[in-house]
Design an enzyme around this catalytic site. Structure first.
Site, PDB file in Angstrom:
ATOM      1  N   GLU A   1      36.411  55.929  36.584  1.00 28.73           N
ATOM      2  CA  GLU A   1      36.806  55.286  35.321  1.00 28.73           C
ATOM      3  C   GLU A   1      35.794  55.624  34.243  1.00 28.73           C
ATOM      4  O   GLU A   1      34.632  55.897  34.550  1.00 28.73           O
ATOM      5  CB  GLU A   1      36.746  53.753  35.464  1.00 28.73           C
ATOM      6  CG  GLU A   1      37.910  53.092  36.077  1.00 28.73           C
ATOM      7  CD  GLU A   1      37.721  51.581  36.165  1.00 28.73           C
ATOM      8  OE1 GLU A   1      38.687  50.930  36.528  1.00 28.73           O
ATOM      9  OE2 GLU A   1      36.624  51.058  35.893  1.00 28.73           O
TER      10      GLU A   1
ATOM     11  N   ASN B   1      40.654  38.719  42.616  1.00 20.03           N
ATOM     12  CA  ASN B   1      40.214  37.926  43.758  1.00 20.03           C
ATOM     13  C   ASN B   1      41.356  37.032  44.200  1.00 20.03           C
ATOM     14  O   ASN B   1      41.986  36.369  43.372  1.00 20.03           O
ATOM     15  CB  ASN B   1      39.010  37.070  43.375  1.00 20.03           C
ATOM     16  CG  ASN B   1      37.853  37.928  42.898  1.00 20.03           C
ATOM     17  OD1 ASN B   1      37.526  38.933  43.513  1.00 20.03           O
ATOM     18  ND2 ASN B   1      37.271  37.562  41.786  1.00 20.03           N
TER      19      ASN B   1
ATOM     20  N   VAL C   1      33.869  30.403  43.763  1.00 19.45           N
ATOM     21  CA  VAL C   1      32.704  29.520  43.665  1.00 19.45           C
ATOM     22  C   VAL C   1      32.758  28.754  42.344  1.00 19.45           C
ATOM     23  O   VAL C   1      32.525  27.539  42.296  1.00 19.45           O
ATOM     24  CB  VAL C   1      31.390  30.342  43.749  1.00 19.45           C
ATOM     25  CG1 VAL C   1      30.182  29.424  43.569  1.00 19.45           C
ATOM     26  CG2 VAL C   1      31.295  31.107  45.054  1.00 19.45           C
TER      27      VAL C   1
ATOM     28  N   ARG D   1      41.322  34.359  46.264  1.00 16.66           N
ATOM     29  CA  ARG D   1      40.787  33.166  46.930  1.00 16.66           C
ATOM     30  C   ARG D   1      40.401  32.117  45.879  1.00 16.66           C
ATOM     31  O   ARG D   1      40.422  32.420  44.686  1.00 16.66           O
ATOM     32  CB  ARG D   1      39.515  33.557  47.692  1.00 16.66           C
ATOM     33  CG  ARG D   1      38.504  34.169  46.722  1.00 16.66           C
ATOM     34  CD  ARG D   1      37.121  34.367  47.280  1.00 16.66           C
ATOM     35  NE  ARG D   1      36.185  34.665  46.218  1.00 16.66           N
ATOM     36  CZ  ARG D   1      35.921  35.869  45.729  1.00 16.66           C
ATOM     37  NH1 ARG D   1      36.550  36.926  46.227  1.00 16.66           N
ATOM     38  NH2 ARG D   1      35.068  36.031  44.742  1.00 16.66           N
TER      39      ARG D   1
ATOM     40  N   HIS E   1      31.808  39.971  31.640  1.00 16.99           N
ATOM     41  CA  HIS E   1      32.712  39.698  32.767  1.00 16.99           C
ATOM     42  C   HIS E   1      33.515  38.445  32.414  1.00 16.99           C
ATOM     43  O   HIS E   1      32.962  37.360  32.348  1.00 16.99           O
ATOM     44  CB  HIS E   1      31.895  39.488  34.048  1.00 16.99           C
ATOM     45  CG  HIS E   1      32.717  39.040  35.238  1.00 16.99           C
ATOM     46  ND1 HIS E   1      32.650  39.657  36.459  1.00 16.99           N
ATOM     47  CD2 HIS E   1      33.618  38.041  35.374  1.00 16.99           C
ATOM     48  CE1 HIS E   1      33.482  39.053  37.298  1.00 16.99           C
ATOM     49  NE2 HIS E   1      34.071  38.065  36.670  1.00 16.99           N
TER      50      HIS E   1
HETATM   51  C1  MV4 Z   1      32.375  48.679  35.685  1.00 17.50           C
HETATM   52  C2  MV4 Z   1      31.321  48.585  34.753  1.00 17.50           C
HETATM   53  C3  MV4 Z   1      31.399  49.389  33.639  1.00 17.50           C
HETATM   54  N1  MV4 Z   1      32.435  50.221  33.480  1.00 17.50           N
HETATM   55  N2  MV4 Z   1      33.384  49.520  35.483  1.00 17.50           N
HETATM   56  C4  MV4 Z   1      30.533  45.580  38.856  1.00 17.50           C
HETATM   57  C5  MV4 Z   1      31.269  44.754  39.848  1.00 17.50           C
HETATM   58  C6  MV4 Z   1      32.545  45.431  40.085  1.00 17.50           C
HETATM   59  N3  MV4 Z   1      33.577  44.464  40.157  1.00 17.50           N
HETATM   60  C7  MV4 Z   1      32.735  46.350  38.930  1.00 17.50           C
HETATM   61  N4  MV4 Z   1      31.497  46.341  38.181  1.00 17.50           N
HETATM   62  C8  MV4 Z   1      31.375  47.051  37.037  1.00 17.50           C
HETATM   63  N5  MV4 Z   1      32.385  47.921  36.798  1.00 17.50           N
HETATM   64  C9  MV4 Z   1      33.407  50.281  34.401  1.00 17.50           C
HETATM   65  N6  MV4 Z   1      34.409  51.112  34.218  1.00 17.50           N
HETATM   66  C10 MV4 Z   1      30.283  47.696  34.989  1.00 17.50           C
HETATM   67  C11 MV4 Z   1      30.303  46.923  36.137  1.00 17.50           C
HETATM   68  C12 MV4 Z   1      29.189  46.025  36.285  1.00 17.50           C
HETATM   69  C13 MV4 Z   1      29.362  44.647  36.169  1.00 17.50           C
HETATM   70  C14 MV4 Z   1      30.616  44.079  35.971  1.00 17.50           C
HETATM   71  C15 MV4 Z   1      30.771  42.727  35.880  1.00 17.50           C
HETATM   72  C16 MV4 Z   1      29.669  41.901  35.969  1.00 17.50           C
HETATM   73  C17 MV4 Z   1      28.408  42.427  36.184  1.00 17.50           C
HETATM   74  C18 MV4 Z   1      28.249  43.802  36.294  1.00 17.50           C
HETATM   75  C19 MV4 Z   1      26.973  44.339  36.490  1.00 17.50           C
HETATM   76  C20 MV4 Z   1      26.821  45.688  36.588  1.00 17.50           C
HETATM   77  C21 MV4 Z   1      27.928  46.533  36.505  1.00 17.50           C
END
Ligand code: MV4
Length: 461
Positions: A200, A290, A295, A292, A208
């Site tokens: 991606e 998710n 938390v 479920r 988030h």
């Molecule tokens: C990403 C991203 C940036 N760009 N995807 C981290 C957990 C997993 N669910 C996907 N994650 C990420 N995906 C793209 N295309 C950055 C992260 C990420 C992140 C996402 C949510 C909360 C904290 C994070 C910490 C580091 C990286």
């Protein structure tokens, strides 16, 4: 309705489920490892069954032991909580084969969302916005290189079987891609026995934001607005809140609407959370789902007035949703701090005996915890001691209330991250609501951040 529910979990979430069952007049069965013989969930349940030695693999993940416990106690349903077997499609299927209701979505949807490539394709087909990326699984390093050149750098490689931050690699330049693909895929084979990868565009400083979904088995789906979970460290959430400062009323309506439409399109039932990445311009993209109870579900309960675990039980028993979208609104603001048994500065785990324990209380304070004075936190499981949740008419008051509650909280004998929370809630970026997933990193790198943390450590008894 169920007559007896077995809770295939431990700690605060087991208590949360037991309490919801009691209010519905449902009998409960706790299961526990030998390390948890003195745990509160064992005492709160109507019955308890020891299912094995301390390691999770031999107890809380031990499917034959769990099913035997359900059979001998004549439980008619199993609540998996979060973690452990909560997102294991095979477990959900084997429960059904044994005539035991798995309290959660259909096994088909657990399996779909467990494979991040299939989940991404399904999300796209159901109309959710995605970042530019690979359709399906990457077939070769060459394909990855060609796609990345179209998309533009940086890109992120993710494992189909990963999730929650496991099996990811950021690639910042074309010449690094082939090597990164080979390494990441080999690591994924090692960790998940599945080397499938996708790619991606990488978002640098995302937030988030997740949408809570609830659906019944009759096709009705509603959303319960968003939670913001950008305060994380190494993919462990530390602070969650609802509503998010990054979400306007219009954006909330849109994120909720597309999420509900997507869930209706796939026929999803029970609780679910759709995780989105939000970029600096406020655009949102599907990340994962998710399947479920989470938390951080209490912040949603606090601002909507909906008991999510009670709802989960009613929906698993086949009842219709007891509310419509029009019945739902957000009232005030709620924040959750995860109090962990860990060093507040280094985050090193710190299990052990709690020698003094006095939780906060008063107006707008909720503590979801299985801790008590003289309880020993076992080293075998996660380090969550308590979820401290505050609710107020507005976010400013919620932050003040959280500071007040954190200052009241006494946990002695172990180290906790309470000082981290006290310092984090003083950060201007948090107070303004202008933070992203790099918040903790930035706080630790800053002089005032570390100073406040040191002071909070000194001020915490
Ligand atoms: C990403 C991203 C940036 N760009 N995807 C981290 C957990 C997993 N669910 C996907 N994650 C990420 N995906 C793209 N295309 C950055 C992260 C990420 C992140 C996402 C949510 C909360 C904290 C994070 C910490 C580091 C990286």
């Amino acid at each position: 309705m169920f007559k007896k529910v077995l809770i295939a979990n431990r700690g605060e979430i087991a208590l949360r489920v037991i309490r919801a069952c009691r209010e519905l007049g449902i009998a409960t069965v706790a299961v526990h490892s030998t390390a948890d013989a003195n745990a509160l969930h064992v005492r709160f349940a109507d019955e308890a069954v020891c299912i094995g030695p301390p390691p999770s693999k031999e107890s809380y993940l031990n499917v034959p032991a769990l099913l035997s416990a359900a059979e001998i106690t004549r439980a008619d349903a199993i609540h998996p909580g979060y973690g452990f077997l909560s997102e294991n499609a095979e477990f959900a299927e084997v429960c059904a084969k044994c005539q035991i209701t798995f309290i959660g979505p259909k096994a088909e949807h657990i399996r779909l969302m467990g494979n991040k490539v299939r989940a991404r394709d399904a999300a796209k087909a159901a109309g959710l916005p995605l970042l530019p990326g690979s359709p399906g699984v990457l077939k070769s390093a060459e394909e990855a290189e060609a796609l990345a050149k179209d998309i533009g750098f940086p890109v992120i490689l993710k494992a189909a079987a990963g999730g929650g931050g496991r099996g990811m690699k950021i690639v910042r330049e074309p010449r690094a891609l082939a090597q990164a693909f080979a390494t990441a895929s080999a690591e994924a084979v090692n960790a998940f026995s599945n080397g499938d990868m996708y790619l991606e565009r990488y978002v640098e400083k995302p937030r988030h934001i997740e949408i809570q979904i609830v659906g019944d088995v009759h096709g009705s789906v509603v959303h319960l607005f968003e939670r913001e979970c950008s305060v994380q460290r190494r993919h462990q959430k530390l602070i969650e809140e609802s509503p998010s400062m990054a979400v306007s009323p219009e954006l909330r309506e849109e994120m909720g609407r597309v999420s509900v439409e997507a869930m209706k399109a796939i026929g999803y039932s029970n609780l679910g959370t759709i995780e989105y990445l939000m970029d600096e311009k406020g655009r949102f993209y599907f990340m994962e789902m998710n399947t479920r109870v989470q938390v951080e579900h209490p912040v949603t309960e606090q601002v909507t007035g909906v008991d999510l675990v009670r709802t989960q039980l009613l929906l698993a028993a086949g009842e219709k949703l007891p509310f419509t979208q029009a019945d739902l609104s957000i009232k005030g603001a709620s924040i959750e701090c995860r109090v962990n048994a860990e060093d507040p500065v280094t985050f090193a785990p710190w299990p052990g005996k709690i020698t003094a324990y006095s939780p906060p209380g008063g107006y707008g304070v909720r503590v979801d915890s299985a801790a008590y004075e003289n309880y020993t936190i076992p080293a075998h499981y996660d380090s969550l001691v308590a979820k401290l949740i505050v609710t107020a008419d507005n976010r400013d008051l919620a932050i003040r209330r959280m500071q007040r509650a954190l200052a009241e909280y006494v946990v002695q004998g172990i180290r906790t991250n309470i000082p981290f929370h006290r310092a984090a809630l003083q950060e201007e970026s948090f107070i303004r609501g202008e933070y992203d997933t790099r918040f903790v990193e930035r706080m630790h790198a800053s002089e005032t951040g570390t100073q406040r943390l040191r002071k909070a450590v000194e001020e915490t008894p």
